[in-house]
Design a protein around this motif. Sequence first.
Motif, PDB file in Angstrom:
ATOM      1  N   GLU A 313       1.045  -1.420   0.108  1.00 21.50           N
ATOM      2  CA  GLU A 313      -0.187  -0.656   0.385  1.00 21.50           C
ATOM      3  C   GLU A 313       1.109   1.396   0.007  1.00 21.50           C
ATOM      4  O   GLU A 313       1.562   1.057   0.131  1.00 21.50           O
ATOM      5  N   ILE A 314       0.662   2.327  -0.781  1.00 21.14           N
ATOM      6  CA  ILE A 314       0.971   3.833  -0.496  1.00 21.14           C
ATOM      7  C   ILE A 314      -0.205   4.350   0.487  1.00 21.14           C
ATOM      8  O   ILE A 314      -1.229   4.653  -0.179  1.00 21.14           O
ATOM      9  N   ALA A 315       0.481   5.086   1.019  1.00 23.36           N
ATOM     10  CA  ALA A 315      -0.503   6.159   2.166  1.00 23.36           C
ATOM     11  C   ALA A 315       0.525   7.679   2.075  1.00 23.36           C
ATOM     12  O   ALA A 315       1.504   6.719   2.816  1.00 23.36           O
ATOM     13  N   PRO A 316      -0.413   8.248   2.895  1.00 22.20           N
ATOM     14  CA  PRO A 316       0.104   9.931   3.766  1.00 22.20           C
ATOM     15  C   PRO A 316       1.157   9.886   4.497  1.00 22.20           C
ATOM     16  O   PRO A 316       0.587   9.230   5.411  1.00 22.20           O
ATOM     17  N   PHE A 317       1.874  10.015   4.695  1.00 20.53           N
ATOM     18  CA  PHE A 317       3.022  10.140   5.637  1.00 20.53           C
ATOM     19  C   PHE A 317       2.067  10.493   7.146  1.00 20.53           C
ATOM     20  O   PHE A 317       1.888   9.700   8.756  1.00 20.53           O
ATOM     21  N   GLU A 318       0.603  11.158   7.609  1.00 11.43           N
ATOM     22  CA  GLU A 318      -0.063  11.855   7.981  1.00 11.43           C
ATOM     23  C   GLU A 318      -0.483  10.533   8.577  1.00 11.43           C
ATOM     24  O   GLU A 318      -0.794  10.085   9.994  1.00 11.43           O
ATOM     25  N   ASP A 319      -0.709   9.693   8.007  1.00  8.60           N
ATOM     26  CA  ASP A 319      -1.333   8.437   8.556  1.00  8.60           C
ATOM     27  C   ASP A 319      -0.655   7.229   9.139  1.00  8.60           C
ATOM     28  O   ASP A 319      -0.780   5.721   8.979  1.00  8.60           O
ATOM     29  N   ALA A 320       0.501   7.629   9.185  1.00 10.83           N
ATOM     30  CA  ALA A 320       1.179   6.302   9.232  1.00 10.83           C
ATOM     31  C   ALA A 320       1.351   5.622  11.073  1.00 10.83           C
ATOM     32  O   ALA A 320       0.992   4.659  10.878  1.00 10.83           O
ATOM     33  N   PRO A 321       0.537   6.528  12.395  1.00 15.75           N
ATOM     34  CA  PRO A 321       0.064   6.124  13.273  1.00 15.75           C
ATOM     35  C   PRO A 321      -1.257   4.742  13.081  1.00 15.75           C
ATOM     36  O   PRO A 321      -0.912   3.185  13.680  1.00 15.75           O
ATOM     37  N   THR A 322      -1.909   5.071  12.273  1.00 15.56           N
ATOM     38  CA  THR A 322      -2.757   3.967  12.103  1.00 15.56           C
ATOM     39  C   THR A 322      -2.243   3.051  10.744  1.00 15.56           C
ATOM     40  O   THR A 322      -2.417   1.557  10.889  1.00 15.56           O
ATOM     41  N   VAL A 323      -1.508   3.002   9.611  1.00 17.63           N
ATOM     42  CA  VAL A 323      -0.881   2.569   8.720  1.00 17.63           C
ATOM     43  C   VAL A 323      -0.381   1.324   9.575  1.00 17.63           C
ATOM     44  O   VAL A 323       0.019  -0.249   9.260  1.00 17.63           O
ATOM     45  N   LEU A 324       0.411   1.855   9.870  1.00 15.07           N
ATOM     46  CA  LEU A 324       1.530   0.706  10.427  1.00 15.07           C
ATOM     47  C   LEU A 324       1.102   0.325  11.665  1.00 15.07           C
ATOM     48  O   LEU A 324       2.111  -0.974  12.588  1.00 15.07           O
ATOM     49  N   ALA A 325       0.373   0.111  12.654  1.00 12.66           N
ATOM     50  CA  ALA A 325      -0.156   0.123  13.398  1.00 12.66           C
ATOM     51  C   ALA A 325      -0.507  -1.674  13.324  1.00 12.66           C
ATOM     52  O   ALA A 325      -0.189  -2.763  14.506  1.00 12.66           O
ATOM     53  N   GLU A 326      -0.822  -2.238  11.978  1.00  9.57           N
ATOM     54  CA  GLU A 326      -0.514  -3.703  12.072  1.00  9.57           C
ATOM     55  C   GLU A 326      -0.199  -3.895  10.474  1.00  9.57           C
ATOM     56  O   GLU A 326      -0.795  -3.918   9.999  1.00  9.57           O
ATOM     57  N   PRO A 327       1.534  -3.727  10.638  1.00  9.37           N
ATOM     58  CA  PRO A 327       2.022  -3.534   8.894  1.00  9.37           C
ATOM     59  C   PRO A 327       1.524  -4.547   8.261  1.00  9.37           C
ATOM     60  O   PRO A 327       1.158  -5.825   8.006  1.00  9.37           O
ATOM     61  N   SER A 328       1.093  -3.552   6.699  1.00  8.00           N
ATOM     62  CA  SER A 328       1.022  -4.848   5.115  1.00  8.00           C
ATOM     63  C   SER A 328       2.150  -5.334   5.271  1.00  8.00           C
ATOM     64  O   SER A 328       3.571  -4.876   5.913  1.00  8.00           O
ATOM     65  N   LEU A 329       2.683  -6.485   3.664  1.00  7.19           N
ATOM     66  CA  LEU A 329       3.399  -6.811   3.664  1.00  7.19           C
ATOM     67  C   LEU A 329       4.739  -5.518   3.744  1.00  7.19           C
ATOM     68  O   LEU A 329       6.016  -6.176   4.070  1.00  7.19           O
ATOM     69  N   LYS A 330       4.720  -4.640   2.812  1.00  6.48           N
ATOM     70  CA  LYS A 330       5.323  -3.408   2.495  1.00  6.48           C
ATOM     71  C   LYS A 330       4.444  -1.881   2.231  1.00  6.48           C
ATOM     72  O   LYS A 330       4.652  -1.852   1.412  1.00  6.48           O
ATOM     73  N   PRO A 331       4.624  -1.598   3.391  1.00 12.02           N
ATOM     74  CA  PRO A 331       3.268  -0.369   2.956  1.00 12.02           C
ATOM     75  C   PRO A 331       4.869   1.060   2.960  1.00 12.02           C
ATOM     76  O   PRO A 331       5.891   1.022   3.328  1.00 12.02           O
ATOM     77  N   ILE A 332       4.101   2.005   2.639  1.00 13.96           N
ATOM     78  CA  ILE A 332       5.303   3.532   2.151  1.00 13.96           C
ATOM     79  C   ILE A 332       4.027   3.683   2.181  1.00 13.96           C
ATOM     80  O   ILE A 332       3.455   4.655   1.703  1.00 13.96           O
ATOM     81  N   LEU A 333       4.994   4.825   2.845  1.00 12.25           N
ATOM     82  CA  LEU A 333       4.570   6.854   3.508  1.00 12.25           C
ATOM     83  C   LEU A 333       4.953   7.425   2.650  1.00 12.25           C
ATOM     84  O   LEU A 333       6.224   7.232   2.702  1.00 12.25           O
ATOM     85  N   THR A 334       4.645   7.961   2.388  1.00  8.89           N
ATOM     86  CA  THR A 334       4.501   9.488   0.708  1.00  8.89           C
ATOM     87  C   THR A 334       4.248  10.694   1.296  1.00  8.89           C
ATOM     88  O   THR A 334       3.461  11.187   2.433  1.00  8.89           O
ATOM     89  N   ARG A 335       5.200  12.018   1.360  1.00  9.26           N
ATOM     90  CA  ARG A 335       4.856  13.191   1.698  1.00  9.26           C
ATOM     91  C   ARG A 335       5.027  13.898   0.425  1.00  9.26           C
ATOM     92  O   ARG A 335       6.274  13.463  -0.495  1.00  9.26           O
ATOM     93  N   PRO A 336       5.026  15.152  -0.445  1.00 10.11           N
ATOM     94  CA  PRO A 336       5.844  15.997  -1.796  1.00 10.11           C
ATOM     95  C   PRO A 336       7.114  15.839  -1.166  1.00 10.11           C
ATOM     96  O   PRO A 336       7.281  16.463   0.080  1.00 10.11           O
ATOM     97  N   ALA A 337       7.693  16.593  -1.994  1.00 11.86           N
ATOM     98  CA  ALA A 337       9.339  17.019  -1.642  1.00 11.86           C
ATOM     99  C   ALA A 337       8.388  18.493  -1.774  1.00 11.86           C
ATOM    100  O   ALA A 337       7.778  19.402  -2.499  1.00 11.86           O
ATOM    101  N   LEU A 338       9.442  19.399  -1.102  1.00  8.53           N
ATOM    102  CA  LEU A 338       9.462  20.779  -0.511  1.00  8.53           C
ATOM    103  C   LEU A 338      10.152  21.627  -1.818  1.00  8.53           C
ATOM    104  O   LEU A 338       9.952  22.354  -2.171  1.00  8.53           O
TER     105      LEU A 338
END
Length: 345
Positions: A313-338
């Motif tokens: 899965e690909i999700a925004p960094f903001e969601d990290a606490p919930t996405v990673l609480a039960e981590p799937s095989l390879k979750p990727i968290l992203t935020r835009p480059a500044l």
Amino acid sequence: MRALIFLKPGHLMWQEQPELTLQGPRDAIVRPIAATTCDLDRLIIRGEAPFRGPFAIGHECVAEVVSVGDAVAKVKRGDIVIVNWHISCAHCDRCHDGRPNACRTHQKGAMYGLPGLGDWGGTFSESLHVVEADFALTKVPAHVSPELVASGADNLPFAFEFTVPHLRQTPGADVLVMGGCGSIALYAVMFARAAGAGRVVYRDEDPHRLDVAARLGAEVIEGPPPRQAGSFPIVVDASAHAASLLCALRSVEPEGIVSSVGGHFADVSMPLFDMYRTGVRFYTGRGRGGPNVAETLDWVARGLVDPSPVTSEIAPFEDAPTVLAEPSLKPILTRPALYGGGKLD
Ligand SMILES: [Zn+2]
Ligand SMILES: [Zn+2]
């Protein structure tokens, strides 16, 4: 800045921390823009590894460079880079000869994302302090998306290290991969296929990982590890499971090599007499990381390998606490480059 803190199994939270500043002329501050879990992180979050929170978790990321010290020559603000996960001095004999994982200067095991090793921060946080930036950072090729190589610091080069050099020594050799822990085993299948292995056989019990391995070109063995799975010149153990490691050790050809990516936290009784009679080269270690990053990125950039089937899965960094609480095989968290991916200056 906010840091992602692992509190206890299944529980993570954002925590406000002081802004990071350069500590020396060869340092950099970077901002992770694509981060993912190493297979070890998944074990930690599930409470299956002996690391207790709270600490800033994560040691795999692609980042953009925010600021550099006066003596940094190879990277500048806005560059998109892989951040070496081993903290290393860049100047000792081991750093020089390609073993930053064994750096003499930094204490054994110094790294991002684990407690008690210098507290270097974690790669899911909003910024990271990098020492010896010219040594620790590798630019990502311009046309390679950060999501594709979010695992480019550790799990991708780790899988490369345990397959490609061995296949260069024994071209066309068959490879057995003992899966069961996460992504490294699947990346090992991917690199073995791309490096011209003969048969690539993958063993696991998880239907989704078996499906991904088949899509990557492996023959799959489904079910608990047998006593022996055949006879292979090259065997990779990425199972984090004692019975699978023993199967790996019994499934190697005479004078073949078994490489284990770890995840074994208890002692394992090894069949040493069998191994003695066969002739087994057994290696386990954390992976060298940095010295294999550029070539790994090059294989992705040239389309020789495509890690995307492993991404769950690909999700925004903001969601990290919930996405990673039960981590799937390879979750990727992203935020835009500044800073525009290095295109400003
Ligand atoms: Zn790792
Ligand atoms: Zn060193």
